[in-house]
Motif scaffolding. Structure first.
Motif, PDB file in Angstrom:
ATOM      1  N   ALA A  92       4.145  12.213 -12.833  1.00 43.19           N
ATOM      2  CA  ALA A  92       2.877  12.341 -12.107  1.00 43.19           C
ATOM      3  C   ALA A  92       3.117  12.657 -10.638  1.00 43.19           C
ATOM      4  N   MET A  93       4.103  12.016 -10.041  1.00 39.18           N
ATOM      5  CA  MET A  93       4.397  12.282  -8.638  1.00 39.18           C
ATOM      6  C   MET A  93       4.895  13.711  -8.445  1.00 39.18           C
ATOM      7  N   ALA A  94       5.733  14.184  -9.354  1.00 36.45           N
ATOM      8  CA  ALA A  94       6.223  15.562  -9.266  1.00 36.45           C
ATOM      9  C   ALA A  94       5.078  16.555  -9.420  1.00 36.45           C
ATOM     10  N   LEU A  95       4.173  16.298 -10.358  1.00 31.63           N
ATOM     11  CA  LEU A  95       3.014  17.182 -10.524  1.00 31.63           C
ATOM     12  C   LEU A  95       2.145  17.183  -9.269  1.00 31.63           C
ATOM     13  N   PHE A  96       1.917  16.012  -8.705  1.00 32.52           N
ATOM     14  CA  PHE A  96       1.085  15.914  -7.503  1.00 32.52           C
ATOM     15  C   PHE A  96       1.704  16.682  -6.337  1.00 32.52           C
ATOM     16  N   LEU A  97       3.005  16.575  -6.167  1.00 27.32           N
ATOM     17  CA  LEU A  97       3.666  17.192  -5.025  1.00 27.32           C
ATOM     18  C   LEU A  97       3.932  18.683  -5.211  1.00 27.32           C
ATOM     19  N   LEU A  98       4.119  19.137  -6.446  1.00 25.95           N
ATOM     20  CA  LEU A  98       4.604  20.497  -6.658  1.00 25.95           C
ATOM     21  C   LEU A  98       3.603  21.476  -7.255  1.00 25.95           C
ATOM     22  N   VAL A  99       2.571  20.990  -7.947  1.00 27.63           N
ATOM     23  CA  VAL A  99       1.632  21.883  -8.635  1.00 27.63           C
ATOM     24  C   VAL A  99       0.281  21.793  -7.933  1.00 27.63           C
ATOM     25  N   GLY A 100      -0.256  22.938  -7.533  1.00 32.08           N
ATOM     26  CA  GLY A 100      -1.479  22.981  -6.742  1.00 32.08           C
ATOM     27  C   GLY A 100      -2.686  22.346  -7.399  1.00 32.08           C
ATOM     28  N   LYS A 101      -2.853  22.533  -8.708  1.00 32.93           N
ATOM     29  CA  LYS A 101      -4.019  21.974  -9.412  1.00 32.93           C
ATOM     30  C   LYS A 101      -4.032  20.452  -9.408  1.00 32.93           C
ATOM     31  N   PHE A 102      -2.875  19.863  -9.195  1.00 36.01           N
ATOM     32  CA  PHE A 102      -2.761  18.404  -9.268  1.00 36.01           C
ATOM     33  C   PHE A 102      -2.835  17.751  -7.890  1.00 36.01           C
ATOM     34  N   GLY A 103      -3.033  18.540  -6.853  1.00 37.81           N
ATOM     35  CA  GLY A 103      -3.139  18.009  -5.502  1.00 37.81           C
ATOM     36  C   GLY A 103      -4.561  17.636  -5.140  1.00 37.81           C
ATOM     37  N   THR A 104      -5.171  16.783  -5.950  1.00 39.88           N
ATOM     38  CA  THR A 104      -6.541  16.343  -5.717  1.00 39.88           C
ATOM     39  C   THR A 104      -6.566  14.831  -5.515  1.00 39.88           C
ATOM     40  N   SER A 105      -7.672  14.344  -5.004  1.00 37.79           N
ATOM     41  CA  SER A 105      -7.809  12.901  -4.786  1.00 37.79           C
ATOM     42  C   SER A 105      -7.776  12.137  -6.106  1.00 37.79           C
ATOM     43  N   ALA A 106      -8.404  12.686  -7.128  1.00 34.83           N
ATOM     44  CA  ALA A 106      -8.429  12.001  -8.426  1.00 34.83           C
ATOM     45  C   ALA A 106      -7.017  11.859  -8.981  1.00 34.83           C
ATOM     46  N   PHE A 107      -6.214  12.921  -8.897  1.00 36.05           N
ATOM     47  CA  PHE A 107      -4.855  12.817  -9.434  1.00 36.05           C
ATOM     48  C   PHE A 107      -3.976  11.954  -8.542  1.00 36.05           C
ATOM     49  N   PHE A 108      -4.229  11.957  -7.230  1.00 39.32           N
ATOM     50  CA  PHE A 108      -3.487  11.046  -6.350  1.00 39.32           C
ATOM     51  C   PHE A 108      -3.746   9.596  -6.758  1.00 39.32           C
ATOM     52  N   LEU A 109      -5.007   9.268  -7.039  1.00 37.94           N
ATOM     53  CA  LEU A 109      -5.328   7.900  -7.465  1.00 37.94           C
ATOM     54  C   LEU A 109      -4.666   7.574  -8.799  1.00 37.94           C
ATOM     55  N   LEU A 110      -4.616   8.531  -9.716  1.00 33.29           N
ATOM     56  CA  LEU A 110      -3.912   8.305 -10.989  1.00 33.29           C
ATOM     57  C   LEU A 110      -2.422   8.073 -10.739  1.00 33.29           C
ATOM     58  N   THR A 111      -1.836   8.853  -9.839  1.00 33.55           N
ATOM     59  CA  THR A 111      -0.425   8.679  -9.518  1.00 33.55           C
ATOM     60  C   THR A 111      -0.189   7.308  -8.901  1.00 33.55           C
ATOM     61  N   LEU A 112      -1.073   6.892  -8.021  1.00 38.31           N
ATOM     62  CA  LEU A 112      -0.970   5.561  -7.424  1.00 38.31           C
ATOM     63  C   LEU A 112      -1.100   4.470  -8.489  1.00 38.31           C
ATOM     64  N   MET A 113      -1.972   4.683  -9.467  1.00 36.14           N
ATOM     65  CA  MET A 113      -2.115   3.705 -10.556  1.00 36.14           C
ATOM     66  C   MET A 113      -0.859   3.642 -11.405  1.00 36.14           C
ATOM     67  N   THR A 114      -0.195   4.779 -11.636  1.00 34.52           N
ATOM     68  CA  THR A 114       1.059   4.739 -12.403  1.00 34.52           C
ATOM     69  C   THR A 114       2.142   3.998 -11.624  1.00 34.52           C
ATOM     70  N   LEU A 115       2.139   4.134 -10.289  1.00 34.71           N
ATOM     71  CA  LEU A 115       3.082   3.368  -9.469  1.00 34.71           C
ATOM     72  C   LEU A 115       2.768   1.877  -9.559  1.00 34.71           C
ATOM     73  N   MET A 116       1.489   1.530  -9.465  1.00 31.73           N
ATOM     74  CA  MET A 116       1.103   0.117  -9.569  1.00 31.73           C
ATOM     75  C   MET A 116       1.448  -0.443 -10.947  1.00 31.73           C
ATOM     76  N   ASP A 117       1.320   0.371 -11.978  1.00 28.75           N
ATOM     77  CA  ASP A 117       1.688  -0.055 -13.324  1.00 28.75           C
ATOM     78  C   ASP A 117       3.181  -0.361 -13.388  1.00 28.75           C
ATOM     79  N   THR A 118       3.978   0.518 -12.824  1.00 25.61           N
ATOM     80  CA  THR A 118       5.431   0.336 -12.870  1.00 25.61           C
ATOM     81  C   THR A 118       5.863  -0.894 -12.084  1.00 25.61           C
ATOM     82  N   VAL A 119       5.482  -0.962 -10.817  1.00 24.01           N
ATOM     83  CA  VAL A 119       5.908  -2.074  -9.965  1.00 24.01           C
ATOM     84  C   VAL A 119       5.280  -3.381 -10.428  1.00 24.01           C
ATOM     85  N   GLY A 120       3.981  -3.354 -10.700  1.00 27.44           N
ATOM     86  CA  GLY A 120       3.304  -4.561 -11.165  1.00 27.44           C
ATOM     87  C   GLY A 120       3.852  -5.058 -12.484  1.00 27.44           C
ATOM     88  N   GLY A 121       4.186  -4.140 -13.379  1.00 27.50           N
ATOM     89  CA  GLY A 121       4.751  -4.535 -14.666  1.00 27.50           C
ATOM     90  C   GLY A 121       6.078  -5.255 -14.507  1.00 27.50           C
TER      91      GLY A 121
END
Length: 139
Positions: A92-121
């Protein structure tokens, strides 16, 4: 099988499908697709339009909640789930940083949620394992 599968892949895959079907060739058209209302909810104050991007974020929040509940275990399936969750975050982080369609606020929040899932888990599993060791050591 359910405990091993990281649920945060579901909203990420939904976003990928939307990006390649509804979203145009660039970031601007993707933002327009995400801001389009999916349906309207009548309220006393007027109509509430629920945009597609917000709906995907709500799906991500529900999946994150279930993932945090699943993280309370300390078995092998839980550890594998955390590893797969980390892979979902990296993708998700690679898609957010490298692919233009994924550089949106909604996908940033999804990427942040995947980080919270990993660290929180990992944190929840370590705390649960420490509690299991403390209870087992007293007897």
């Amino acid at each position: 099988m359910f405990n091993v599968f990281p649920l945060m892949t579901v909203p990420v895959i939904v976003y990928v499908i939307i990006a390649f079907t509804l979203g145009g060739a660039d970031q601007t058209s993707m933002v327009a697709a995400l801001n389009g209302p999916v349906f309207h909810i009548p309220m006393a104050s007027g109509q509430w339009a629920l945009p597609l991007g917000d709906l995907i974020v709500i799906l991500g929040m529900l999946c994150l909640f279930i993932e945090q509940i699943k993280a309370a275990g300390s078995g092998t399936a839980t550890i594998i789930n955390h590893g797969l969750s980390m892979m979902v975050f990296v993708v998700a982080m690679a898609l957010f940083l490298l692919v233009g369609k994924f550089g949106t606020s909604a996908f940033f929040l999804l990427t942040l949620m995947t980080l919270m899932d990993t660290v929180g888990g990992f944190v929840v599993t370590v705390v649960a394992a420490r509690r299991d060791l403390a209870v087992g050591g007293e007897g």
